[in-house]
Design a protein around this motif. Sequence first.
Motif, mmCIF file in Angstrom:
data_model
loop_
_atom_site.group_PDB
_atom_site.id
_atom_site.type_symbol
_atom_site.label_atom_id
_atom_site.label_comp_id
_atom_site.label_asym_id
_atom_site.label_seq_id
_atom_site.Cartn_x
_atom_site.Cartn_y
_atom_site.Cartn_z
ATOM 1 N N TYR A 1 11.992 22.604 36.918
ATOM 2 C CA TYR A 1 11.785 23.499 38.054
ATOM 3 C C TYR A 1 12.275 24.911 37.710
ATOM 4 O O TYR A 1 11.579 25.896 37.950
ATOM 5 C CB TYR A 1 12.501 22.972 39.306
ATOM 6 C CG TYR A 1 12.334 23.913 40.477
ATOM 7 C CD1 TYR A 1 11.128 23.968 41.177
ATOM 8 C CD2 TYR A 1 13.356 24.787 40.846
ATOM 9 C CE1 TYR A 1 10.955 24.873 42.221
ATOM 10 C CE2 TYR A 1 13.186 25.684 41.887
ATOM 11 C CZ TYR A 1 11.984 25.717 42.573
ATOM 12 O OH TYR A 1 11.811 26.620 43.602
ATOM 13 N N ILE A 2 13.462 25.002 37.130
ATOM 14 C CA ILE A 2 14.009 26.329 36.805
ATOM 15 C C ILE A 2 13.193 26.985 35.687
ATOM 16 O O ILE A 2 12.950 28.199 35.714
ATOM 17 C CB ILE A 2 15.520 26.235 36.437
ATOM 18 C CG1 ILE A 2 16.331 25.749 37.656
ATOM 19 C CG2 ILE A 2 16.051 27.584 35.945
ATOM 20 C CD1 ILE A 2 16.222 26.632 38.903
ATOM 21 N N LYS A 3 12.736 26.173 34.731
ATOM 22 C CA LYS A 3 11.927 26.760 33.650
ATOM 23 C C LYS A 3 10.595 27.303 34.171
ATOM 24 O O LYS A 3 9.988 28.164 33.551
ATOM 25 C CB LYS A 3 11.696 25.714 32.548
ATOM 26 C CG LYS A 3 12.912 25.570 31.629
ATOM 27 C CD LYS A 3 12.830 24.326 30.763
ATOM 28 C CE LYS A 3 12.084 24.543 29.475
ATOM 29 N NZ LYS A 3 12.173 23.309 28.624
ATOM 30 N N SER A 4 10.136 26.789 35.313
ATOM 31 C CA SER A 4 8.872 27.271 35.878
ATOM 32 C C SER A 4 9.028 28.628 36.571
ATOM 33 O O SER A 4 8.054 29.240 36.987
ATOM 34 C CB SER A 4 8.314 26.251 36.877
ATOM 35 O OG SER A 4 9.032 26.328 38.102
ATOM 36 N N LYS A 5 10.263 29.081 36.700
ATOM 37 C CA LYS A 5 10.549 30.364 37.364
ATOM 38 C C LYS A 5 10.798 31.447 36.319
ATOM 39 O O LYS A 5 11.161 31.135 35.194
ATOM 40 C CB LYS A 5 11.805 30.218 38.247
ATOM 41 C CG LYS A 5 11.650 29.207 39.364
ATOM 42 C CD LYS A 5 10.787 29.773 40.445
ATOM 43 C CE LYS A 5 10.457 28.729 41.489
ATOM 44 N NZ LYS A 5 9.568 29.256 42.532
ATOM 45 N N PRO A 6 10.642 32.721 36.692
ATOM 46 C CA PRO A 6 10.881 33.793 35.715
ATOM 47 C C PRO A 6 12.311 33.760 35.176
ATOM 48 O O PRO A 6 13.244 33.448 35.916
ATOM 49 C CB PRO A 6 10.661 35.076 36.519
ATOM 50 C CG PRO A 6 9.942 34.678 37.751
ATOM 51 C CD PRO A 6 10.253 33.245 38.011
ATOM 52 N N THR A 7 12.470 34.082 33.899
ATOM 53 C CA THR A 7 13.796 34.151 33.297
ATOM 54 C C THR A 7 14.465 35.458 33.733
ATOM 55 O O THR A 7 13.805 36.476 33.864
ATOM 56 C CB THR A 7 13.687 34.096 31.766
ATOM 57 O OG1 THR A 7 13.013 32.895 31.427
ATOM 58 C CG2 THR A 7 15.056 34.096 31.106
ATOM 59 N N THR A 8 15.774 35.373 33.976
ATOM 60 C CA THR A 8 16.502 36.561 34.436
ATOM 61 C C THR A 8 17.601 36.942 33.452
ATOM 62 O O THR A 8 17.844 36.225 32.469
ATOM 63 C CB THR A 8 17.111 36.304 35.829
ATOM 64 O OG1 THR A 8 17.962 35.167 35.725
ATOM 65 C CG2 THR A 8 16.035 36.029 36.865
ATOM 66 N N ALA B 1 21.989 27.907 33.328
ATOM 67 C CA ALA B 1 21.614 27.630 31.937
ATOM 68 C C ALA B 1 20.142 27.928 31.680
ATOM 69 O O ALA B 1 19.789 28.583 30.703
ATOM 70 C CB ALA B 1 21.930 26.176 31.597
ATOM 71 N N TYR B 2 19.289 27.464 32.571
ATOM 72 C CA TYR B 2 17.851 27.579 32.308
ATOM 73 C C TYR B 2 17.200 28.781 32.981
ATOM 74 O O TYR B 2 16.079 29.146 32.637
ATOM 75 C CB TYR B 2 17.157 26.263 32.661
ATOM 76 C CG TYR B 2 17.437 25.234 31.581
ATOM 77 C CD1 TYR B 2 16.644 25.176 30.440
ATOM 78 C CD2 TYR B 2 18.544 24.393 31.662
ATOM 79 C CE1 TYR B 2 16.929 24.286 29.417
ATOM 80 C CE2 TYR B 2 18.840 23.496 30.648
ATOM 81 C CZ TYR B 2 18.030 23.446 29.522
ATOM 82 O OH TYR B 2 18.320 22.569 28.500
ATOM 83 N N GLY B 3 17.918 29.431 33.909
ATOM 84 C CA GLY B 3 17.364 30.624 34.543
ATOM 85 C C GLY B 3 17.653 31.881 33.746
ATOM 86 O O GLY B 3 16.872 32.830 33.747
ATOM 87 N N SER B 4 18.803 31.897 33.051
ATOM 88 C CA SER B 4 19.172 33.109 32.305
ATOM 89 C C SER B 4 19.881 32.765 30.990
ATOM 90 O O SER B 4 20.636 33.582 30.480
ATOM 91 C CB SER B 4 20.057 34.004 33.176
ATOM 92 O OG SER B 4 21.175 33.279 33.664
HETATM 93 NA NA NA Z 1 13.293 30.388 33.476
#
Ligand code: NA
Length: 395
Positions: free
Chosen positions: A30-37, A61-64
């Motif tokens: 789910y987090i990988k499907s969102k833009p990286t920050t 971890a996976y958002g940024s």
């Molecule tokens: Na991401």
Amino acid sequence: MIIEPKTRGFICLTAHPTGCEQNVLSQIEYIKSKPTTEQPKKVLVIGASTGFGLASRITSAYGSNASTIGVYFEKPPSEGRPASPGWYNTAAFEKQAHKDGLYAKSINGDAFSNEIKEQTLKLIKEDLGEIDLLIYSLASPVRTHPNTGERFKSVLKPIGGTFKDNTVDFHTGEVKEISIEPSSGDDIKNTVTVMGGEDWQMWIDLLKSANVLTKDFKTVAYSYIGPSLTEAVYRKGTIGRAKDHLEATAFKITDTLKDIDGKAYVSVNKALVTQASSAIPVIPLYISLLYKVMKEEGIHEGCIEQIERLFSERLYANEVPLDTEGRIRIDDWEMRDDVQAKVLELWKEATTETLPSIGDLDGYKTDFFNLFGFNVEGVDYDKDVNEMVDIPGLQ
Ligand code: NA
Ligand code: NAD
């Protein structure tokens, strides 16, 4: 071994490693499907193994691509006896994080103790040097005070008068009235000591004095408000006093962080099925009606969706939006007037007979069993699993 759910009241005594792993991998996806920050980068999560804390660790971890240290209190497995779910969650998270080249280590022990705080500080100094975010997501029924050794118990009681309303036993689907006697003696003080902000402040004081907090450091603790339906047992009850104290502590912490431009926030989160919330009377009935309404409106969220929104639209937005009391609100969809009006209507009609159709009792049950790695889609529960799972980054 073959692991099956073994429930006693509102707890489940077993947990399934593959199911827990699958839950963690879904949250990561789910987090990988969102833009990286860009932020955060170095994160300490206290209460990192389940619920909102686990979601905070995964989002970091996976958002940024943040390095994360997790602190939690979980039961390891022994031959023939599965671990607690947070153990398997953490094992799955750290295994995947390491595969993906992310720093992830953890400490299993009592976060209220001086020893665990010192051990965590040492690890930060050795490996990360500093942290830019601390998430405080503890939910505990007891606290041994580190200075006196005195053990305090929190209680879930109304204040001032007996509380009477309906609740549901989500295993049997039976809706029935319960009555809870008001708090007495030291109940309020004890609950504030366990679930209030003193321990959060102690963590910050220690890490601040050791100079391991970055400039612009942020810290967030989680709170709950909820509707008038649950007010007497929640927000205006003993636990509510602890949340008041936690919220007041955010301002005190912000003061102590002035010279590094640091900020402490409380985020008010949505009601969700977690080990902590299933123990609270009335909440299961409220949640099963709330889920029904929010799913119909297409605005239902789990812990991971909530925390993703917290990070991207609140904490790391250009300006952190706050309510009149200075709190972050991600319970905004739960508290929408139309949502609450519908829940209130349903509440009046809820009986053992009507609940399966007017409420989302199945959704509640599924979420409950999912917490322990059961009823997870795609998992073959007839397959032998090894209960002896190691946590790769455990110190
Ligand atoms: Na991401
Ligand atoms: P949870 O039970 O899923 O998580 C609790 C975490 O605390 C786990 O990681 C556990 O290992 C850890 N923990 C407990 N005692 C510990 C100890 N002594 N030392 C170290 N770790 C310990 O609970 P949750 O629902 O995610 O709750 C987290 C926070 O969110 C709480 O402050 C809760 O009040 C708040 N909250 C929950 C809800 C909800 O509906 N579940 C809604 C809003 C806010």
